[in-house]
Scaffold this active site. Structure first.
Site, PDB file in Angstrom:
ATOM      1  N   ASN A 286      11.878  63.646  26.487  1.00 51.87           N
ATOM      2  CA  ASN A 286      11.642  64.668  27.504  1.00 51.87           C
ATOM      3  C   ASN A 286      10.787  65.789  26.940  1.00 51.87           C
ATOM      4  O   ASN A 286      10.041  66.446  27.658  1.00 51.87           O
ATOM      5  CB  ASN A 286      12.975  65.237  27.989  1.00 51.87           C
ATOM      6  CG  ASN A 286      12.801  66.481  28.831  1.00 51.87           C
ATOM      7  OD1 ASN A 286      12.373  66.403  29.969  1.00 51.87           O
ATOM      8  ND2 ASN A 286      13.107  67.641  28.274  1.00 51.87           N
TER       9      ASN A 286
ATOM     10  N   GLN B  63      11.041  73.627  22.187  1.00 56.16           N
ATOM     11  CA  GLN B  63      11.012  72.233  22.621  1.00 56.16           C
ATOM     12  C   GLN B  63      10.181  72.110  23.901  1.00 56.16           C
ATOM     13  O   GLN B  63      10.723  71.976  24.999  1.00 56.16           O
ATOM     14  CB  GLN B  63      12.443  71.721  22.858  1.00 56.16           C
ATOM     15  CG  GLN B  63      13.288  71.671  21.594  1.00 56.16           C
ATOM     16  CD  GLN B  63      14.759  71.415  21.875  1.00 56.16           C
ATOM     17  OE1 GLN B  63      15.305  71.908  22.857  1.00 56.16           O
ATOM     18  NE2 GLN B  63      15.395  70.658  21.009  1.00 56.16           N
TER      19      GLN B  63
ATOM     20  N   ASP C  32       8.241  70.745  27.007  1.00 55.94           N
ATOM     21  CA  ASP C  32       8.390  69.509  27.784  1.00 55.94           C
ATOM     22  C   ASP C  32       7.106  68.690  27.763  1.00 55.94           C
ATOM     23  O   ASP C  32       5.995  69.235  27.894  1.00 55.94           O
ATOM     24  CB  ASP C  32       8.719  69.850  29.242  1.00 55.94           C
ATOM     25  CG  ASP C  32      10.173  70.200  29.455  1.00 55.94           C
ATOM     26  OD1 ASP C  32      10.855  70.495  28.467  1.00 55.94           O
ATOM     27  OD2 ASP C  32      10.614  70.193  30.625  1.00 55.94           O
TER      28      ASP C  32
ATOM     29  N   ASP D  19      18.006  60.352  26.119  1.00 60.73           N
ATOM     30  CA  ASP D  19      18.448  61.733  26.228  1.00 60.73           C
ATOM     31  C   ASP D  19      17.958  62.355  27.532  1.00 60.73           C
ATOM     32  O   ASP D  19      16.791  62.186  27.913  1.00 60.73           O
ATOM     33  CB  ASP D  19      17.889  62.518  25.030  1.00 60.73           C
ATOM     34  CG  ASP D  19      18.395  63.939  24.958  1.00 60.73           C
ATOM     35  OD1 ASP D  19      19.618  64.133  24.930  1.00 60.73           O
ATOM     36  OD2 ASP D  19      17.558  64.858  24.937  1.00 60.73           O
TER      37      ASP D  19
ATOM     38  N   GLU E  38      11.554  64.503  35.770  1.00 60.27           N
ATOM     39  CA  GLU E  38      11.056  65.627  36.561  1.00 60.27           C
ATOM     40  C   GLU E  38       9.531  65.673  36.492  1.00 60.27           C
ATOM     41  O   GLU E  38       8.945  65.762  35.412  1.00 60.27           O
ATOM     42  CB  GLU E  38      11.640  66.946  36.047  1.00 60.27           C
ATOM     43  CG  GLU E  38      13.058  67.197  36.501  1.00 60.27           C
ATOM     44  CD  GLU E  38      13.529  68.611  36.185  1.00 60.27           C
ATOM     45  OE1 GLU E  38      12.787  69.357  35.508  1.00 60.27           O
ATOM     46  OE2 GLU E  38      14.633  68.964  36.621  1.00 60.27           O
TER      47      GLU E  38
ATOM     48  N   GLU F  78      21.911  59.261  29.466  1.00 61.76           N
ATOM     49  CA  GLU F  78      22.662  60.496  29.673  1.00 61.76           C
ATOM     50  C   GLU F  78      22.242  61.077  31.019  1.00 61.76           C
ATOM     51  O   GLU F  78      21.169  61.665  31.152  1.00 61.76           O
ATOM     52  CB  GLU F  78      22.372  61.495  28.551  1.00 61.76           C
ATOM     53  CG  GLU F  78      23.120  62.810  28.711  1.00 61.76           C
ATOM     54  CD  GLU F  78      22.645  63.898  27.764  1.00 61.76           C
ATOM     55  OE1 GLU F  78      23.456  64.758  27.393  1.00 61.76           O
ATOM     56  OE2 GLU F  78      21.438  63.905  27.409  1.00 61.76           O
TER      57      GLU F  78
ATOM     58  N   ASP G 223      27.953  67.109  21.999  1.00 63.86           N
ATOM     59  CA  ASP G 223      27.700  68.391  22.656  1.00 63.86           C
ATOM     60  C   ASP G 223      29.025  69.061  23.004  1.00 63.86           C
ATOM     61  O   ASP G 223      30.093  68.602  22.615  1.00 63.86           O
ATOM     62  CB  ASP G 223      26.865  68.184  23.923  1.00 63.86           C
ATOM     63  CG  ASP G 223      25.448  67.724  23.607  1.00 63.86           C
ATOM     64  OD1 ASP G 223      24.921  68.098  22.553  1.00 63.86           O
ATOM     65  OD2 ASP G 223      24.880  66.969  24.425  1.00 63.86           O
TER      66      ASP G 223
END
Length: 552
Positions: A107, A172, A174, A204, A211, A244, A312
């Site tokens: 991602n 991070q 996208d 992940d 999106e 996930e 997490d």
């Protein structure tokens, strides 16, 4: 189906074990776990009954997000070893009957990935469109993944004056999956690791991956997920995608590919997991029963992954505000035990005050539900968290192999470890694998029994769920049935023993219930059986029909 069919869709009856290489076992004494250390522990995992190793990110990384900020999709972080070391792990695991899957984190990249380094140098960089840029981002775009840690999801790049999108941390950025070149790079990454012998990927943050940037024309983004699955199976017919997808059940169906089952092979059951903790808090299985009854039936090739804990926070975002508060009050009464307003940064045994009855009941239930069980490293010995570590890191402490100060994780001094083990009642001196290996009554041996019973009960991976009337409060009774057989499981959420009566109408005369964890064999009287269940107890009962030929 025949019993031999189970080997084709192997993931439906797998036992998955998730571990972080850097916190599992240190072979070279630098205080950081490594691939050589993992190789030395393969036999332990094989004896535990693991059939799939899920390796969390081991790629080169600045390590600002536990390795999920990847700077090279094709590399191995030099702190952890080399490609040769990884191949040794894969080879040794397969020799012991285990497949290896790895995290696919596409991602986003690290802001130190060469693509992003080039992209931010110039608007004319060939990698500029690998990421999502805007002159003027939306006025209100809060960071919903890490509330309170990031002001929003758009970060200004001072050199170009534009803003880049980051759904997670600002370091991070996208990736722009609407760019065909990015999709090609993702496919090449998948192909590379499959060529090294990997059997699939834990994908992940799948909803974020799909999106599409505002204004981009990509058609149906699920077509991209179907393309990934098709590419995967062209390169390896046995490989899987474990996704996930923390969404309501009805939305998760689409990520399986619906009735066609042509997208994700498996998905984690976040809804069921959260309902389970609400049931634990209430000592009442009703919330879990409601979730299980609403869990959709999926295509033959698809599967639910059952879990109680992961790397997490224990997210409770699918519960109502009042329900979440109930779970907080029961299991995370102190503010530092909670994070992001939605989750708990504790492991299960401390939440249950170390009560072995409740701990074993919880894991027995997880293994007995239809689906594939997923274990987070250390669960099999009842590890706790280190409350002195920040947020999610509290549950990411080194594996506790022995009772010395560093838990047998490393020969380095405690001050050199990648993270410190707990120092309370769950410290290595109290909780470690070596002691439990020598104790036939330990949690570790209980897990071995669970994996063994699960593996000889393929109906649990293939069958249909039926909630049964137990005739007693606080009891969850269910059966799982498939062509290969039927099993009944009974779990007591209360602190008082109960007498239950399980009706099984339609079973042939001479049918009996065989206890898979004890010597009992009970015949049916008037199509029913009555028996005792201890406080916080559990029973696994195989439905043994005359002439079915199955051994217990």
């Amino acid at each position: 189906m025949k019993i031999t069919d189970t080997s084709d869709l192997w993931w439906k009856t797998a036992v998955v074990y998730c571990l972080d290489v850097e916190t599992f076992a240190d072979a070279n004494g630098d205080g950081i776990g490594d691939l050589q250390g993992l190789s030395q522990r393969i036999d332990y995992l094989a004896q535990l009954g693991v059939t799939v190793l899920w390796l969390m990110p081991f790629y080169p990384t600045p390590d600002r997000d536990d390795g999920y900020d990847v700077s090279d999709f094709y590399g191995v972080d030099p702190r952890l070893g080399t490609h040769g070391d990884l191949v040794e792990v894969i080879r040794t695991a397969k020799d012991r009957g285990m497949r290896v899957i790895v995290d696919l984190v596409v991602n986003h990249t690290s802001d130190r990935h060469p693509w992003f380094v080039s992209a931010r140098k110039s608007v004319d960089s060939p990698y500029r469109d690998y990421y999502v840029w805007r002159d003027d981002p939306p006025a209100r775009a809060p960071n919903e993944v890490f509330p309170g840690e990031e002001d929003g999801i758009w970060e200004k790049d001072d050199k170009s004056g534009q803003y880049y999108l980051h759904s997670f941390y600002h370091h991070q950025p996208d990736l722009n999956v609407a760019n065909p070149k990015v999709r090609d790079e993702i496919a090449k990454t998948i192909g590379f690791w499959l060529q090294l012998g990997i059997s699939g990927f834990r994908v992940d943050a799948v909803p974020y991956l799909l999106e599409v940037p505002t204004g981009a024309d990509m058609g149906d983004p699920h077509e991209f997920l179907r393309d990934i699955r098709q590419f995967l199976q062209r390169r390896s017919s046995e490989a899987i995608l474990l996704g996930e997808v923390n969404l309501p059940y009805e939305k998760q169906l689409r990520y399986f590919g619906g009735a066609d089952g042509d997208e994700l092979s498996m998905q984690f059951d976040f809804v069921g997991m959260q309902a389970f903790y609400l049931s634990l808090a209430r000592a009442d299985p009703a919330p879990l029963i409601e979730a299980l009854r609403s869990r959709p039936v999926v295509a033959r090739e698809s599967q639910w992954a059952n879990f109680l804990r992961n790397h997490d926070e224990l997210t409770l975002d699918k519960l109502s505000d009042d329900e979440r508060q109930e779970v907080f009050d029961a299991f995370a009464p102190e503010e530092h035990q909670r994070v992001y307003g939605r989750g708990i940064v504790r492991r299960l045994p401390p939440m249950l005050h170390g009560d072995p009855r409740r701990i074993r009941m919880a894991y027995s239930l997880m293994f007995s539900l239809p689906g594939t069980p997923v274990i987070f490293y250390g669960e099999e010995i009842g590890m706790g968290e280190n409350p002195d570590l920040d947020k999610r890191h509290a549950v990411r402490t080194p594996m506790q192999w022995a009772g010395d100060e560093t838990g047998g994780f490393s020969s380095a001094p405690l001050s050199k470890l990648v993270a410190a083990p707990p120092g309370d009642g769950f410290a290595p001196v109290h909780v470690n694998a070596a002691d439990q290996l020598d104790d036939r009554g330990s949690l570790l041996h209980f897990f071995r029994d669970l994996t063994g019973r699960y593996r000889i009960s393929p109906e649990l991976g293939w069958g249909e769920l039926e909630i049964l009337d137990a005739g007693a409060p606080g009891i969850l009774a269910h059966s799982v049935s498939a062509d290969v057989g039927r099993m009944v499981a009974v779990h007591n959420f209360t602190d008082v023993p109960a007498t239950v009566r399980i009706a099984l109408p339609g079973e042939p005369e001479g049918t009996s219930l065989v206890d898979l964890f004890g010597p009992d064999r009970m015949g049916l009287a008037d199509d029913a059986a009555s028996f005792e269940v201890d406080a916080y107890g559990h029973r696994w009962l195989r439905v043994s029909r005359p002439g079915d030929g199955r051994l217990t």
